[in-house]
Design an enzyme around this catalytic site. Sequence first.
Site, PDB file in Angstrom:
ATOM      1  N   VAL A 121     -10.323   3.569  -7.863  1.00  0.00           N
ATOM      2  CA  VAL A 121      -8.994   3.537  -8.465  1.00  0.00           C
ATOM      3  C   VAL A 121      -8.730   4.824  -9.248  1.00  0.00           C
ATOM      4  CG1 VAL A 121      -7.533   2.346 -10.143  1.00  0.00           C
ATOM      5  CG2 VAL A 121      -8.931   1.027  -8.562  1.00  0.00           C
ATOM      6  N   LYS A 138     -21.881  12.681 -10.416  1.00  0.00           N
ATOM      7  CA  LYS A 138     -20.569  12.512  -9.783  1.00  0.00           C
ATOM      8  C   LYS A 138     -19.614  13.631 -10.208  1.00  0.00           C
ATOM      9  CE  LYS A 138     -18.215   8.188  -8.688  1.00  0.00           C
ATOM     10  NZ  LYS A 138     -17.807   6.919  -9.286  1.00  0.00           N
ATOM     11  N   THR A 172     -14.262  -3.334 -14.586  1.00  0.00           N
ATOM     12  CA  THR A 172     -14.268  -4.562 -15.390  1.00  0.00           C
ATOM     13  C   THR A 172     -15.090  -5.590 -14.616  1.00  0.00           C
ATOM     14  OG1 THR A 172     -12.152  -5.117 -14.349  1.00  0.00           O
ATOM     15  CG2 THR A 172     -12.070  -4.296 -16.591  1.00  0.00           C
ATOM     16  N   LYS A 189      -1.016  -8.885 -11.498  1.00  0.00           N
ATOM     17  CA  LYS A 189      -2.158  -8.338 -10.760  1.00  0.00           C
ATOM     18  C   LYS A 189      -3.085  -9.462 -10.253  1.00  0.00           C
ATOM     19  CE  LYS A 189      -5.365  -6.097  -9.063  1.00  0.00           C
ATOM     20  NZ  LYS A 189      -5.682  -4.828  -8.500  1.00  0.00           N
ATOM     21  N   GLY A 245     -11.524 -14.553   9.534  1.00  0.00           N
ATOM     22  CA  GLY A 245     -12.699 -13.677   9.534  1.00  0.00           C
ATOM     23  C   GLY A 245     -13.879 -14.386   8.906  1.00  0.00           C
ATOM     24  N   CYS A 280     -12.761  -6.876  -5.407  1.00  0.00           N
ATOM     25  CA  CYS A 280     -11.552  -7.342  -6.110  1.00  0.00           C
ATOM     26  C   CYS A 280     -11.214  -8.810  -5.870  1.00  0.00           C
ATOM     27  CB  CYS A 280     -10.371  -6.475  -5.707  1.00  0.00           C
ATOM     28  SG  CYS A 280     -10.698  -4.724  -5.950  1.00  0.00           S
ATOM     29  N   LYS A 336     -13.746 -11.472  -7.232  1.00  0.00           N
ATOM     30  CA  LYS A 336     -13.870 -11.370  -8.699  1.00  0.00           C
ATOM     31  C   LYS A 336     -12.576 -11.816  -9.379  1.00  0.00           C
ATOM     32  CE  LYS A 336     -13.600  -7.053 -10.384  1.00  0.00           C
ATOM     33  NZ  LYS A 336     -12.503  -6.799 -11.291  1.00  0.00           N
ATOM     34  N   LYS A 369     -15.080  -4.735   4.781  1.00  0.00           N
ATOM     35  CA  LYS A 369     -14.009  -4.606   5.772  1.00  0.00           C
ATOM     36  C   LYS A 369     -14.175  -3.228   6.395  1.00  0.00           C
ATOM     37  CE  LYS A 369     -10.488  -2.724   2.657  1.00  0.00           C
ATOM     38  NZ  LYS A 369      -9.122  -2.805   2.171  1.00  0.00           N
TER      39      LYS A 369
HETATM   40  C1  UGA Z   1      -7.446  -5.813  -2.635  1.00  0.00           C
HETATM   41  C2  UGA Z   1      -5.918  -5.948  -2.586  1.00  0.00           C
HETATM   42  O1  UGA Z   1      -5.492  -6.050  -1.228  1.00  0.00           O
HETATM   43  C3  UGA Z   1      -5.236  -4.747  -3.235  1.00  0.00           C
HETATM   44  O2  UGA Z   1      -3.829  -4.925  -3.249  1.00  0.00           O
HETATM   45  C4  UGA Z   1      -5.764  -4.624  -4.672  1.00  0.00           C
HETATM   46  O3  UGA Z   1      -5.190  -3.531  -5.340  1.00  0.00           O
HETATM   47  C5  UGA Z   1      -7.268  -4.456  -4.644  1.00  0.00           C
HETATM   48  O4  UGA Z   1      -7.854  -5.604  -3.992  1.00  0.00           O
HETATM   49  C6  UGA Z   1      -7.754  -4.345  -6.047  1.00  0.00           C
HETATM   50  O5  UGA Z   1      -7.608  -5.296  -6.805  1.00  0.00           O
HETATM   51  O6  UGA Z   1      -8.188  -3.256  -6.448  1.00  0.00           O
HETATM   52  P1  UGA Z   1      -9.298  -4.548  -1.190  1.00  0.00           P
HETATM   53  O7  UGA Z   1     -10.336  -5.086  -2.110  1.00  0.00           O
HETATM   54  O8  UGA Z   1      -9.389  -3.125  -0.771  1.00  0.00           O
HETATM   55  O9  UGA Z   1      -7.819  -4.712  -1.828  1.00  0.00           O
HETATM   56  O10 UGA Z   1      -9.385  -5.443   0.094  1.00  0.00           O
HETATM   57  P2  UGA Z   1      -8.341  -6.195   1.055  1.00  0.00           P
HETATM   58  O11 UGA Z   1      -7.796  -5.284   2.074  1.00  0.00           O
HETATM   59  O12 UGA Z   1      -7.380  -6.957   0.244  1.00  0.00           O
HETATM   60  O13 UGA Z   1      -9.331  -7.215   1.786  1.00  0.00           O
HETATM   61  C7  UGA Z   1     -10.070  -8.177   1.023  1.00  0.00           C
HETATM   62  C8  UGA Z   1     -10.921  -9.035   1.902  1.00  0.00           C
HETATM   63  O14 UGA Z   1     -10.114  -9.934   2.663  1.00  0.00           O
HETATM   64  C9  UGA Z   1     -11.751  -8.262   2.934  1.00  0.00           C
HETATM   65  O15 UGA Z   1     -13.036  -8.833   2.993  1.00  0.00           O
HETATM   66  C10 UGA Z   1     -10.990  -8.460   4.224  1.00  0.00           C
HETATM   67  O16 UGA Z   1     -11.789  -8.358   5.375  1.00  0.00           O
HETATM   68  C11 UGA Z   1     -10.458  -9.874   4.037  1.00  0.00           C
HETATM   69  N1  UGA Z   1      -9.249 -10.150   4.841  1.00  0.00           N
HETATM   70  C12 UGA Z   1      -8.095  -9.502   4.580  1.00  0.00           C
HETATM   71  C13 UGA Z   1      -9.307 -11.099   5.850  1.00  0.00           C
HETATM   72  O17 UGA Z   1     -10.362 -11.705   6.120  1.00  0.00           O
HETATM   73  N2  UGA Z   1      -8.162 -11.364   6.565  1.00  0.00           N
HETATM   74  C14 UGA Z   1      -6.998 -10.735   6.324  1.00  0.00           C
HETATM   75  O18 UGA Z   1      -5.983 -11.041   7.016  1.00  0.00           O
HETATM   76  C15 UGA Z   1      -6.958  -9.776   5.316  1.00  0.00           C
END
Ligand code: UGA
Length: 422
Positions: A12, A36, A87, A200, A249, A256, A259, A317
Amino acid sequence: MAQIAVIGASYVGLTTAACFARLGHHVVCAEIDEVKVSQLQRGEVPIVEAGLDALVREGSDEGRLRFVLGAAAACDSAEFVYLCVQTPQRADGSADLSFIEAAAREIGPALSSEAVVVNKSTVPVGSTRVVERVLGRDDVVVVSNPEFLREGSAVHDFLNPDRIVIGSDDQSAAARVAALYIGVTAPIIVTDPASAETIKYAANAFLAAKVSFVNALAAVCDAVGADVKDVVLGVGYDTRIGHEFLKPGPGFGGSCLPKDTRALVHIADDAGYAFDLLRGVIAVNEEQFHRVVAKVRDMAGGSLAGAKVAVWGLTFKARTDDTRESPALRIVSLLAAEGADVQAYDPAVKGPVDGVVSANDPYSVCEGARVLAVLTEWDDFRWLDFDKVGGLMETPCVVDARNLLDKPALERRGFRYVGIGR
Ligand code: UGA
């Protein structure tokens, strides 16, 4: 253009720093990890994030982005200080604010008068007030500006957001923060701090609920012989439902969604509301890991003891090298606990994670395998030589936990194939 300090150079923080520099601001990004900082000063980006290297290089070359050690060092002349520190979660599911409090304690004396401190970390409702208290500065306003950045497309999401949320009781500070997003077109929602913080959690919890809903639906599809892909297509055209975030999936993971979903349950409990709907979302997610393991066990002939299982994908992912709370790692450990001999491959994972080693190529892990489990949706997996894969395996069986592969094409090649809900 503004002088911005960004505290924290993880996903972030680094994205925020590089993107604000791209928008033309002067940004100093602070990090406590010395290694880093040196890497970033050399222009090396330590994470896989599309487009981030180029922006870090651009910002550094054009003199608008610098990296320094320690939060106080970044705050000298900053008009805005973005807190982007971690966090983590405590054992009881609540958020651990010690990093953010430590950062606030450090920057408090270093802040210039009239500075605006902006919370971008995901923090429990009420944390804006906590930061105000720890800073102990009457002349400094604290604002909440939560991030909605997906790993893998964080740069794109920052520069093309669906919305910008700003939580502040001080309208002029909110307007100053809004003005930082110069050139970004998006609705701006100004709320009180508690509402911004809640938005959020609500967003991530709702996304988690969509994934658990579709995974539960996939279980029904498996049982009644429907194809979840068609079902989701059919319901997604209803604009009230939409097509996004409804891919079944192996469960949701990452740093995120799991948590924040648990944290919202905790926040609600503390506030006297039992958020059982979300407890269900979490329970379905946990079940999903076991459902995938059951599919692998069935394919292996009813027992995993001594069975070689090939795994493709360890990250939570595709398009990231992040394995935090990865469903793939959970599933690998459950398979191993039943006696399976698991060999894994992931294109983005180099060293061992949680004791799981990623092989150098996707084929070697298939040698002698009874089942191949696809756990991350890397596009490369679709284009591999499946005649070769089948030839290497003891039995050509695939459990495709991402519904990624071409089922008819695999069946034509003699594979037994099982997906999720199809
Ligand atoms: C997520 C949110 O999408 C962001 O908007 C947010 O800002 C972020 O957390 C955060 O709080 O910082 P991210 O953790 O990158 O983003 O991951 P996602 O793309 O949301 O995917 C989360 C999980 O859901 C992954 O394991 C993904 O494979 C799974 N997923 C997602 C599915 O199984 N099916 C879906 O259709 C979409």
